[in-house]
Write an enzyme that holds these catalytic residues in place. Sequence first.
Site, PDB file in Angstrom:
ATOM      1  N   ILE A  40       0.898  -1.256  -0.235  1.00 10.71           N
ATOM      2  CA  ILE A  40      -0.268  -0.172  -0.025  1.00 10.71           C
ATOM      3  C   ILE A  40       1.231   1.568   0.045  1.00 10.71           C
ATOM      4  O   ILE A  40       0.538   2.113  -0.249  1.00 10.71           O
ATOM      5  CB  ILE A  40      -1.135   0.197   1.819  1.00 10.71           C
ATOM      6  N   ASN A  97      11.308  -8.562   7.176  1.00 12.94           N
ATOM      7  CA  ASN A  97      11.456  -8.426   8.548  1.00 12.94           C
ATOM      8  C   ASN A  97      11.188 -10.191   9.511  1.00 12.94           C
ATOM      9  O   ASN A  97      10.120 -10.407   9.304  1.00 12.94           O
ATOM     10  CB  ASN A  97      10.555  -7.230   8.491  1.00 12.94           C
ATOM     11  N   GLU A 105       6.049  -4.657  11.274  1.00 11.36           N
ATOM     12  CA  GLU A 105       5.798  -4.316  11.449  1.00 11.36           C
ATOM     13  C   GLU A 105       3.750  -4.797  11.177  1.00 11.36           C
ATOM     14  O   GLU A 105       2.944  -4.836  12.431  1.00 11.36           O
ATOM     15  CB  GLU A 105       4.921  -3.016  10.614  1.00 11.36           C
ATOM     16  N   HIS A 110       5.949 -11.799   5.681  1.00  7.52           N
ATOM     17  CA  HIS A 110       5.271 -11.835   4.450  1.00  7.52           C
ATOM     18  C   HIS A 110       6.957 -11.547   4.166  1.00  7.52           C
ATOM     19  O   HIS A 110       8.154 -10.529   4.669  1.00  7.52           O
ATOM     20  CB  HIS A 110       5.289 -10.481   4.893  1.00  7.52           C
ATOM     21  N   HIS A 112       8.992  -9.434   1.419  1.00  2.00           N
ATOM     22  CA  HIS A 112       8.247  -8.298  -0.036  1.00  2.00           C
ATOM     23  C   HIS A 112       8.987  -8.373  -1.248  1.00  2.00           C
ATOM     24  O   HIS A 112      10.895  -8.881  -0.483  1.00  2.00           O
ATOM     25  CB  HIS A 112       9.180  -6.231   1.020  1.00  2.00           C
TER      26      HIS A 112
HETATM   27  P1  AMP Z   1       7.162  -4.987   7.360  1.00  2.38           P
HETATM   28  O1  AMP Z   1       6.952  -3.456   8.327  1.00  2.38           O
HETATM   29  O2  AMP Z   1       8.186  -5.636   7.237  1.00  2.38           O
HETATM   30  O3  AMP Z   1       6.435  -6.344   9.097  1.00  2.38           O
HETATM   31  O4  AMP Z   1       5.963  -4.360   6.499  1.00  2.38           O
HETATM   32  C1  AMP Z   1       4.658  -4.112   6.241  1.00  2.38           C
HETATM   33  C2  AMP Z   1       4.506  -3.421   5.283  1.00  2.38           C
HETATM   34  O5  AMP Z   1       2.613  -3.924   4.963  1.00  2.38           O
HETATM   35  C3  AMP Z   1       4.564  -1.947   4.515  1.00  2.38           C
HETATM   36  O6  AMP Z   1       5.546  -2.259   4.105  1.00  2.38           O
HETATM   37  C4  AMP Z   1       3.104  -1.298   4.712  1.00  2.38           C
HETATM   38  O7  AMP Z   1       3.483  -0.262   3.520  1.00  2.38           O
HETATM   39  C5  AMP Z   1       2.449  -2.901   3.872  1.00  2.38           C
HETATM   40  N1  AMP Z   1       1.336  -2.476   4.425  1.00  2.38           N
HETATM   41  C6  AMP Z   1       0.538  -2.320   5.629  1.00  2.38           C
HETATM   42  N2  AMP Z   1      -0.643  -2.259   5.258  1.00  2.38           N
HETATM   43  C7  AMP Z   1      -1.008  -2.480   4.411  1.00  2.38           C
HETATM   44  C8  AMP Z   1      -2.827  -3.582   2.989  1.00  2.38           C
HETATM   45  N3  AMP Z   1      -3.426  -3.476   4.214  1.00  2.38           N
HETATM   46  N4  AMP Z   1      -2.198  -3.516   2.220  1.00  2.38           N
HETATM   47  C9  AMP Z   1      -1.236  -3.572   1.066  1.00  2.38           C
HETATM   48  N5  AMP Z   1       0.147  -2.994   2.458  1.00  2.38           N
HETATM   49  C10 AMP Z   1      -0.646  -3.003   3.238  1.00  2.38           C
END
Ligand code: AMP
Length: 126
Positions: A40, A97, A105, A110, A112
């Site tokens: 996003i 991460n 987060e 996940h 990337h």
């Molecule tokens: P991390 O810091 O590795 O946990 O990455 C979480 C990622 O999820 C970040 O790059 C956010 O931009 C992404 N993210 C959070 N909410 C959404 C969503 N609803 N749809 C797509 N990506 C998201």
Amino acid sequence: MPVSGLPPYDDTNIFARISRKEIPANIIYEDEWALAFHDINPQAPVHVLVIPKGKYCSFADFSASASPEEIAGFIRAVGKIAKDLGLEAPGYRLLSNMGMHSGQEVPHLHVHLFAGRPLGRMIPER
Ligand code: AMP
């Protein structure tokens, strides 16, 4: 299964909800093992997130507890998505991460997938 000392899987996390199609996402791939959608808040021209279908908080959890079929299915899906997006020739970067120091987060594993320009240093200098 949660890694010892870490919180259990939280079924309400945003990627669990995307996986259950409770909230929308820009989904580009889905199979038995994996789901992929555009981040996003993209950090590169191509920024896709690939998640396993199973309930795994992180790489630590997945690598310790997922079945061989889940692991193979997920890793093959990541490779197929990158290939199908035409990223093998120009190249791409995978990043996952795990835990506090990484800045994770969302507590559902996940990966990337970044691409679309030269990506520079792997870890910024402090
Ligand atoms: P991390 O810091 O590795 O946990 O990455 C979480 C990622 O999820 C970040 O790059 C956010 O931009 C992404 N993210 C959070 N909410 C959404 C969503 N609803 N749809 C797509 N990506 C998201």
